[in-house]
Design an enzyme around this catalytic site. Structure first.
Site, PDB file in Angstrom:
ATOM      1  N   ASP A 162       0.820  -1.211   0.000  1.00 17.69           N
ATOM      2  CA  ASP A 162       0.000   0.000   0.000  1.00 17.69           C
ATOM      3  C   ASP A 162       0.857   1.265   0.000  1.00 17.69           C
ATOM      4  O   ASP A 162       2.012   1.263   0.435  1.00 17.69           O
ATOM      5  CB  ASP A 162      -0.876   0.042   1.257  1.00 17.69           C
ATOM      6  CG  ASP A 162      -2.021  -0.950   1.229  1.00 17.69           C
ATOM      7  OD1 ASP A 162      -1.992  -1.855   0.376  1.00 17.69           O
ATOM      8  OD2 ASP A 162      -2.921  -0.832   2.075  1.00 17.69           O
TER       9      ASP A 162
ATOM     10  N   HIS B   4       3.658  -2.324   3.102  1.00 18.51           N
ATOM     11  CA  HIS B   4       3.699  -0.974   2.544  1.00 18.51           C
ATOM     12  C   HIS B   4       5.014  -0.732   1.814  1.00 18.51           C
ATOM     13  O   HIS B   4       6.054  -1.270   2.213  1.00 18.51           O
ATOM     14  CB  HIS B   4       3.531   0.066   3.656  1.00 18.51           C
ATOM     15  CG  HIS B   4       2.221  -0.044   4.386  1.00 18.51           C
ATOM     16  ND1 HIS B   4       2.000  -0.965   5.392  1.00 18.51           N
ATOM     17  CD2 HIS B   4       1.053   0.642   4.241  1.00 18.51           C
ATOM     18  CE1 HIS B   4       0.751  -0.841   5.836  1.00 18.51           C
ATOM     19  NE2 HIS B   4       0.161   0.123   5.160  1.00 18.51           N
TER      20      HIS B   4
END
Length: 497
Positions: free
Chosen positions: A226, A387
């Site tokens: 992400d 992430h």
């Protein structure tokens, strides 16, 4: 010969139908605790873990120059008692010597930054995209101030673009749910108590059948990142290429216009691209118009850069309820969330806590390793949250978490989320998608004419869909792709007769 082939095909059809009727294809994980194991299996688990502990992996992760490093599994997080009880052995990597990745104890929010990584390939506009039926790459994106909203702020809602996107909600019943205060349970105790009926994931991990929350096949790891593209995403891409792993990237619109070349590299390298909003807000805190602006501008940015529009999205922080869900579906975006399994934990790597300074590298990896040990107790595969915006999160991924995944016992199969879910790559983008059932189309909701949404269920060739009194259309996503698989097998059967 044809008879033998037909018998084999019918057996495959029977197996497929049975497999897809099992709990692993349901949206909520059906948990099953392992309680027994033969002594030979236990010995094998310990032996495999010990062998993995001495394994080395050589890979190049540098950007401008080729450099070789070795990731060393230095410690096995298991005990003889755990193996003898039948609990899967897991591997905790405590140190890594992959080029450019520091020791685990050195990975903190305040560590010195290394060199950033630029995209390594310049793609011609005539280059063939990796998705069948997708258009060629657009001309290279050039940012023009005034054309795009302010970065990292929810865009204004009075623009022509947002007004045109709002029309996509016409005919959809968007639940009349009041926005939350800040997207947290503590700030909205009344909403939190009603979270199940609101479908609010943040408070209780409540989901709907339209959400993708796991990989159907046991011990399949849905790889996802992400918040990028970031300054170290290319370092991650180099590593993924070196170990032949593909991932799903949930990109933020504000980052896309900042590093368009990296997004092109992700897409052209065969990774899946999905929407993760423009400014990364808690979506339940926004008005309907603001949610549309967040999703719409991100879709637009992605298309401007790579020429295609994703059909999936992930809400930042997992903050979604039935109102946000309905707006996403109306805009042709299927929600994807990472896997949670009740008391067994959420398959969140917690890398973001290291970036935030609330956890150290060793604490983060140890906590995730403990949760990962529960993967064998779940009847489905898992979608894992990582992430790529920060250097520490990329280092944790390539030096530790993904190395753990590849050395895990029993073995994981690592795939991007669309692939692990059985979704054809063409369905993941609007321009290449010919599937009329994905993403979902709007249907009549007020059949009896009383001015409210009816609770009706219809069975179609794509599975069972339900429109509840809240106005949320729910379709079992897995049943769509089960049906497609069976139809394909039946078509093949006709050639044998």
């Amino acid at each position: 010969m044809k008879l033998h082939a037909l018998v084999a095909l019918l057996a495959a059809l029977s197996t497929t139908a049975h497999a897809h009727s099992q709990p692993e294809l349901k949206r909520h994980a059906n948990l099953k605790r392992q309680t027994t194991s033969s002594s030979s299996a236990s010995s094998s688990a310990v032996s495999s873990a010990s062998s993995a502990a001495s394994a080395t992996v050589t890979t190049s992760v540098t950007g401008s120059s080729s450099s070789t490093g070795t990731a060393v599994v230095s410690s096995v997080s298991t005990a003889a008692s755990a193996a003898n009880s039948g609990v899967a052995a897991t591997i905790l990597i405590e140190s890594a010597t992959i080029s450019g990745v520091p020791a685990l104890t050195a990975i903190t929010s305040g560590m010195s930054s290394g060199s950033t990584f630029a995209a390594t390939t310049t793609w011609a506009t005539t280059a063939s995209p990796p998705v069948s039926g997708a258009p060629s790459l657009p001309t290279p994106f050039v940012y023009s101030e005034g054309v795009w909203p302010t970065q990292d702020k929810t865009p204004p809602t009075d623009t022509d673009e947002v007004q045109s996107w709002l029309a996509e909600l016409d005919g959809w019943d968007i639940p009349d749910l009041e926005p939350t205060t800040d997207g947290t349970c503590a700030s909205d105790p009344t909403f939190s108590a009603d979270a199940a009926s609101r479908g609010w994931w943040t408070c209780g991990a409540h989901t709907r059948d339209t959400d993708i929350i796991n990989c159907p096949d046991k011990l399949t790891w849905g790889v996802s990142f992400d918040d990028g593209p970031g300054p170290y995403t290319q370092k991650l891409l180099n590593y993924l290429e070196s170990v032949d792993i593909s991932a799903t990237f949930f990109v933020v619109g504000s980052r896309v216009i900042e590093r368009p070349a990296v997004l092109v590299e992700e897409y052209m390298s065969g990774h899946e691209i999905s929407v993760h909003t423009w400014a990364h807000p808690h979506l339940t805190t926004l008005t309907n118009e603001q949610i549309v602006a967040e999703l719409g501008w991100t879709r637009k940015a992605i298309k401007e850069v790579i020429g295609v529009t994703p059909t999936t999205m992930r809400p930042p922080y997992g903050d979604i309820d039935d109102r946000v869900r309905a707006i996403s579906l109306a805009m042709g975006l299927i929600p994807i969330i990472w896997t949670t399994a009740g008391t067994l934990g959420s398959f969140d790597t917690f890398d973001w806590e290291v970036a935030a300074g609330t956890k150290t590298g060793p604490e983060c990896v140890q906590e995730f390793d403990n949760i990962l040990g529960n993967a064998s107790d779940i009847d489905t595969g898992i979608i894992v949250l990582e992430h790529d915006l920060y250097e520490v999160t990329v280092d944790l991924a390539i030096g530790y978490n993904l190395e753990t995944a590849q050395n895990y016992n029993p073995a994981f199969t690592l795939k991007p989320i669309g692939e692990c879910y059985g979704i054809p790559t063409t369905d993941l983008y609007r321009e290449s998608n010919t599937n009329t059932s994905f993403p979902y189309t709007n249907t009549t909701t007020d059949v009896n004419g009383d001015g409210t949404a009816d609770n009706t269920t219809t069975t179609t060739s794509s599975g069972t869909s339900t429109r509840s009194s809240s106005g949320v259309l729910t379709i079992n996503v897995a049943s769509i792709y089960t049906t497609f698989s069976l139809v394909g097998l039946m078509a093949f059967a006709s050639t044998l007769l």
